[in-house]
Design a protein around this motif. Structure first.
Motif, PDB file in Angstrom:
ATOM      1  N   GLY A  27       1.391 -13.369   5.887  1.00 37.14           N
ATOM      2  CA  GLY A  27       0.216 -14.152   6.210  1.00 37.14           C
ATOM      3  C   GLY A  27      -0.993 -13.730   5.407  1.00 37.14           C
ATOM      4  N   ALA A  28      -2.139 -14.348   5.721  1.00 43.00           N
ATOM      5  CA  ALA A  28      -3.358 -14.113   4.953  1.00 43.00           C
ATOM      6  C   ALA A  28      -3.958 -12.739   5.200  1.00 43.00           C
ATOM      7  CB  ALA A  28      -4.383 -15.196   5.281  1.00 43.00           C
ATOM      8  N   GLY A  29      -3.703 -12.164   6.352  1.00 42.54           N
ATOM      9  CA  GLY A  29      -4.258 -10.853   6.654  1.00 42.54           C
ATOM     10  C   GLY A  29      -3.568  -9.751   5.867  1.00 42.54           C
ATOM     11  N   GLY A  30      -4.293  -8.693   5.583  1.00 40.47           N
ATOM     12  CA  GLY A  30      -3.706  -7.543   4.912  1.00 40.47           C
ATOM     13  C   GLY A  30      -3.532  -7.696   3.422  1.00 40.47           C
ATOM     14  N   ILE A  31      -4.150  -8.736   2.819  1.00 43.38           N
ATOM     15  CA  ILE A  31      -4.066  -8.942   1.373  1.00 43.38           C
ATOM     16  C   ILE A  31      -5.319  -8.359   0.727  1.00 43.38           C
ATOM     17  CG2 ILE A  31      -4.051 -10.668  -0.466  1.00 43.38           C
ATOM     18  CD1 ILE A  31      -2.383 -12.432   1.377  1.00 43.38           C
ATOM     19  N   SER A  32      -5.141  -7.645  -0.359  1.00 44.51           N
ATOM     20  CA  SER A  32      -6.248  -7.016  -1.066  1.00 44.51           C
ATOM     21  C   SER A  32      -6.136  -7.300  -2.559  1.00 44.51           C
ATOM     22  CB  SER A  32      -6.252  -5.500  -0.819  1.00 44.51           C
ATOM     23  OG  SER A  32      -6.311  -5.206   0.566  1.00 44.51           O
ATOM     24  N   MET A  33      -7.213  -7.009  -3.272  1.00 43.01           N
ATOM     25  CA  MET A  33      -7.240  -7.158  -4.726  1.00 43.01           C
ATOM     26  C   MET A  33      -7.534  -5.803  -5.347  1.00 43.01           C
ATOM     27  SD  MET A  33      -6.619 -10.350  -5.468  1.00 43.01           S
ATOM     28  CE  MET A  33      -7.283 -10.723  -7.083  1.00 43.01           C
ATOM     29  N   ILE A  34      -6.775  -5.463  -6.374  1.00 38.07           N
ATOM     30  CA  ILE A  34      -6.938  -4.183  -7.027  1.00 38.07           C
ATOM     31  C   ILE A  34      -6.762  -4.373  -8.538  1.00 38.07           C
ATOM     32  CG2 ILE A  34      -4.495  -3.517  -6.835  1.00 38.07           C
ATOM     33  CD1 ILE A  34      -5.550  -0.678  -6.102  1.00 38.07           C
ATOM     34  N   VAL A  35      -7.530  -3.638  -9.323  1.00 34.05           N
ATOM     35  CA  VAL A  35      -7.458  -3.740 -10.777  1.00 34.05           C
ATOM     36  C   VAL A  35      -6.504  -2.672 -11.302  1.00 34.05           C
ATOM     37  CG1 VAL A  35      -8.762  -3.637 -12.932  1.00 34.05           C
ATOM     38  CG2 VAL A  35      -9.816  -4.617 -10.886  1.00 34.05           C
ATOM     39  N   VAL A  36      -5.583  -3.098 -12.157  1.00 33.26           N
ATOM     40  CA  VAL A  36      -4.577  -2.187 -12.710  1.00 33.26           C
ATOM     41  C   VAL A  36      -4.745  -2.110 -14.230  1.00 33.26           C
ATOM     42  CG1 VAL A  36      -2.116  -1.737 -12.992  1.00 33.26           C
ATOM     43  CG2 VAL A  36      -2.958  -2.772 -10.868  1.00 33.26           C
ATOM     44  N   PRO A  37      -4.980  -0.910 -14.779  1.00 31.21           N
ATOM     45  CA  PRO A  37      -5.007  -0.765 -16.241  1.00 31.21           C
ATOM     46  C   PRO A  37      -3.634  -1.087 -16.827  1.00 31.21           C
ATOM     47  CG  PRO A  37      -6.025   1.136 -15.161  1.00 31.21           C
ATOM     48  CD  PRO A  37      -5.333   0.337 -14.088  1.00 31.21           C
ATOM     49  N   GLY A  38      -3.631  -1.769 -17.962  1.00 36.63           N
ATOM     50  CA  GLY A  38      -2.368  -2.228 -18.542  1.00 36.63           C
ATOM     51  C   GLY A  38      -1.458  -1.135 -19.048  1.00 36.63           C
ATOM     52  N   ASP A  39      -1.991   0.076 -19.253  1.00 38.32           N
ATOM     53  CA  ASP A  39      -1.154   1.161 -19.767  1.00 38.32           C
ATOM     54  C   ASP A  39      -0.689   2.121 -18.670  1.00 38.32           C
ATOM     55  OD1 ASP A  39      -3.574   2.307 -19.150  1.00 38.32           O
ATOM     56  OD2 ASP A  39      -3.893   3.257 -21.103  1.00 38.32           O
ATOM     57  N   THR A  40      -0.780   1.693 -17.409  1.00 42.98           N
ATOM     58  CA  THR A  40      -0.392   2.558 -16.301  1.00 42.98           C
ATOM     59  C   THR A  40       1.132   2.728 -16.248  1.00 42.98           C
ATOM     60  OG1 THR A  40      -2.284   1.710 -15.040  1.00 42.98           O
ATOM     61  CG2 THR A  40      -0.610   2.937 -13.820  1.00 42.98           C
ATOM     62  N   PRO A  41       1.629   3.953 -16.133  1.00 47.50           N
ATOM     63  CA  PRO A  41       3.085   4.177 -16.022  1.00 47.50           C
ATOM     64  C   PRO A  41       3.666   3.443 -14.824  1.00 47.50           C
ATOM     65  CG  PRO A  41       1.944   6.237 -16.488  1.00 47.50           C
ATOM     66  CD  PRO A  41       0.870   5.231 -16.192  1.00 47.50           C
ATOM     67  N   GLY A  42       4.874   2.907 -15.011  1.00 50.11           N
ATOM     68  CA  GLY A  42       5.543   2.167 -13.948  1.00 50.11           C
ATOM     69  C   GLY A  42       5.385   0.668 -14.044  1.00 50.11           C
ATOM     70  N   LEU A  43       4.479   0.210 -14.927  1.00 52.20           N
ATOM     71  CA  LEU A  43       4.290  -1.220 -15.161  1.00 52.20           C
ATOM     72  C   LEU A  43       5.180  -1.654 -16.317  1.00 52.20           C
ATOM     73  CD1 LEU A  43       2.875  -4.007 -14.997  1.00 52.20           C
ATOM     74  CD2 LEU A  43       1.043  -3.040 -16.419  1.00 52.20           C
ATOM     75  N   SER A  44       6.046  -2.639 -16.079  1.00 51.66           N
ATOM     76  CA  SER A  44       6.891  -3.187 -17.138  1.00 51.66           C
ATOM     77  C   SER A  44       6.680  -4.690 -17.232  1.00 51.66           C
ATOM     78  CB  SER A  44       8.368  -2.868 -16.888  1.00 51.66           C
ATOM     79  OG  SER A  44       8.805  -3.408 -15.654  1.00 51.66           O
ATOM     80  N   ARG A  45       6.939  -5.239 -18.413  1.00 53.56           N
ATOM     81  CA  ARG A  45       6.650  -6.646 -18.678  1.00 53.56           C
ATOM     82  C   ARG A  45       7.817  -7.310 -19.409  1.00 53.56           C
ATOM     83  NH1 ARG A  45       0.300  -6.186 -20.255  1.00 53.56           N
ATOM     84  NH2 ARG A  45       0.040  -3.946 -20.020  1.00 53.56           N
ATOM     85  N   THR A  46       8.085  -8.555 -19.039  1.00 51.15           N
ATOM     86  CA  THR A  46       9.105  -9.346 -19.720  1.00 51.15           C
ATOM     87  C   THR A  46       8.496 -10.676 -20.115  1.00 51.15           C
ATOM     88  OG1 THR A  46      10.866  -8.353 -18.369  1.00 51.15           O
ATOM     89  CG2 THR A  46      11.389 -10.391 -19.548  1.00 51.15           C
ATOM     90  N   GLN A  47       8.602 -11.021 -21.385  1.00 48.76           N
ATOM     91  CA  GLN A  47       8.037 -12.283 -21.849  1.00 48.76           C
ATOM     92  C   GLN A  47       8.840 -13.458 -21.319  1.00 48.76           C
ATOM     93  OE1 GLN A  47       7.630 -12.583 -26.087  1.00 48.76           O
ATOM     94  NE2 GLN A  47       6.703 -14.609 -26.028  1.00 48.76           N
ATOM     95  N   LEU A  48       8.144 -14.503 -20.896  1.00 49.77           N
ATOM     96  CA  LEU A  48       8.793 -15.707 -20.390  1.00 49.77           C
ATOM     97  C   LEU A  48       8.733 -16.812 -21.437  1.00 49.77           C
ATOM     98  CD1 LEU A  48       7.452 -15.820 -16.714  1.00 49.77           C
ATOM     99  CD2 LEU A  48       9.628 -14.935 -17.554  1.00 49.77           C
ATOM    100  N   HIS A  49       9.810 -17.573 -21.542  1.00 50.30           N
ATOM    101  CA  HIS A  49       9.869 -18.706 -22.470  1.00 50.30           C
ATOM    102  C   HIS A  49       9.789 -19.985 -21.647  1.00 50.30           C
ATOM    103  CE1 HIS A  49      10.871 -16.013 -25.768  1.00 50.30           C
ATOM    104  NE2 HIS A  49      11.693 -15.400 -24.933  1.00 50.30           N
ATOM    105  N   LYS A  50       8.818 -20.830 -21.972  1.00 52.49           N
ATOM    106  CA  LYS A  50       8.487 -21.976 -21.142  1.00 52.49           C
ATOM    107  C   LYS A  50       8.830 -23.290 -21.845  1.00 52.49           C
ATOM    108  CE  LYS A  50       4.228 -20.772 -21.302  1.00 52.49           C
ATOM    109  NZ  LYS A  50       4.426 -19.730 -22.326  1.00 52.49           N
TER     110      LYS A  50
END
Length: 341
Positions: free
Chosen positions: A181-204
């Motif tokens: 639900g809507a409760g308990g949702i927050s916003m946080i800023v994440v630096p792009g070079d933070t360990p544990g963040l992985s990315r996969t490019q999407l083809h559209k």
């Protein structure tokens, strides 16, 4: 209200944007689509013209500007650049930074915003998830407090500028484990070079030049000072942010409609059938006028909503919010001109 001075500013900005779009975007749009992206230098070029900083405080490197100016820029870029993919990524900061500007601490604003407006860093917004799409209340990515940090686990999908974003404004759930639900949702800023963040490019299927990614957060640890506002304030922040995004997309859609009309009219003047140009045939002229009528109606509606936004009504006035939501549908649908000439 649009004053004579503002009209002059709009005309000057439109001229600058028109030249930038025709010289730097339109000639390269097809190649950038094939390359699945555009050169990072384009951010710096747009920043040098002042385009990235429109609407941001001077103290952070921006140029305060009403929505009338910002929308005029969007319309002109779409009309003369013709690439939604380029616009989506080049201006992804306009959906990633507003929550930081409105709800981040002064120190966080100074850490994140100026370098993005200079075109040196890229900002993105990450809300959509594989399981719930853009249903914000259904998001499942979590951020649990651990001492002075938040530890983030989850994934996001279809994130514009996700592959090379240096700053990611992320929607997370900080409520009880398993809560929905809507409760308990927050916003946080994440630096792009933070360990544990992985990315996969999407083809559209389209907008190939737009950098779009699937993001995964596996024990990503960020300092608690990167939280925006307070825990649980995220849903309201996101809904407010959507209003500005919808208004900008309506302006883009209008610009693309104008581009379609320009090309249709140009083709109708060139194409000859049975001894005369298509534009000389009544049925074609009727179709072109129908296109123009719908474009002009949308332009007038956009102008009306823009006035409301510049009066400060975009965030809290239910009538203004409703008008923005209503506007974006016909603005986008106008792109589906049936049976063009």
């Amino acid at each position: 209200m649009i004053t004579a001075e503002l009209r002059e500013d709009i005309a000057a900005l439109e001229d600058t944007v028109r030249r930038f779009a025709r010289e730097r975007i339109a000639p390269n749009a097809d190649a950038w689509d094939q390359a699945q992206g555009f050169p990072r230098e384009l951010y710096r070029e747009a920043a040098a013209l002042g385009l990235l900083g429109l609407g941001y405080p001077e103290s952070l490197g921006g140029t305060p500007a009403p929505y009338a100016l910002r929308n005029a820029m969007s319309v002109a870029l779409a009309r003369h650049g013709g690439s939604g993919g380029v616009m989506a990524s080049l201006f992804s900061h306009n959906i990633g930074l507003p929550p930081v500007l409105r709800h981040g601490t002064e120190a966080l604003q100074r850490e994140v915003i100026p370098s993005v407006l200079r075109g040196e860093r890229i900002a993105a917004l990450a809300i959509t998830e594989p399981g719930g799409g853009s249903d914000v209340a259904a998001l499942r990515t979590t951020a649990r407090r651990d001492g002075g940090d938040y530890v983030i686990d989850g994934e996001k999908v279809f994130i514009t500028s996700g592959m090379r974003a240096d700053w990611i404004t992320l929607a997370v759930r900080t409520g009880e484990p398993g809560s929905r639900g809507a409760g308990g949702i927050s916003m946080i800023v994440v630096p792009g070079d933070t360990p544990g963040l992985s990315r996969t490019q999407l083809h559209k299927m389209g907008w190939h030049a737009s950098d779009t990614a699937h993001l995964r957060f596996d024990g990503v640890r960020v300092p608690a000072r990167y939280l925006l506002a307070e825990e649980g304030a995220g849903f309201k922040i996101i809904m407010s942010n959507f209003n500005g995004e919808r208004l900008a997309m309506s302006a883009m859609a209008l610009g693309f409609c104008e581009a379609c009309y320009d090309e249709a009219l140009d083709w109708a003047r060139q194409r000859k059938t049975f001894g005369s140009a298509l534009v000389d045939k009544q049925v074609i002229r009727h179709r072109l006028m129908d296109m123009k009528m719908r474009i002009d109606a949308t332009r007038a509606w956009l102008a009306s909503v823009t006035v409301m936004a510049d009066e400060g009504r975009l965030e809290a006035d239910p009538e203004c919010v409703a008008q923005v939501c209503l506007l974006i549908d016909p603005a986008a649908n106008n792109l589906n001109f049936s049976d063009p000439p």
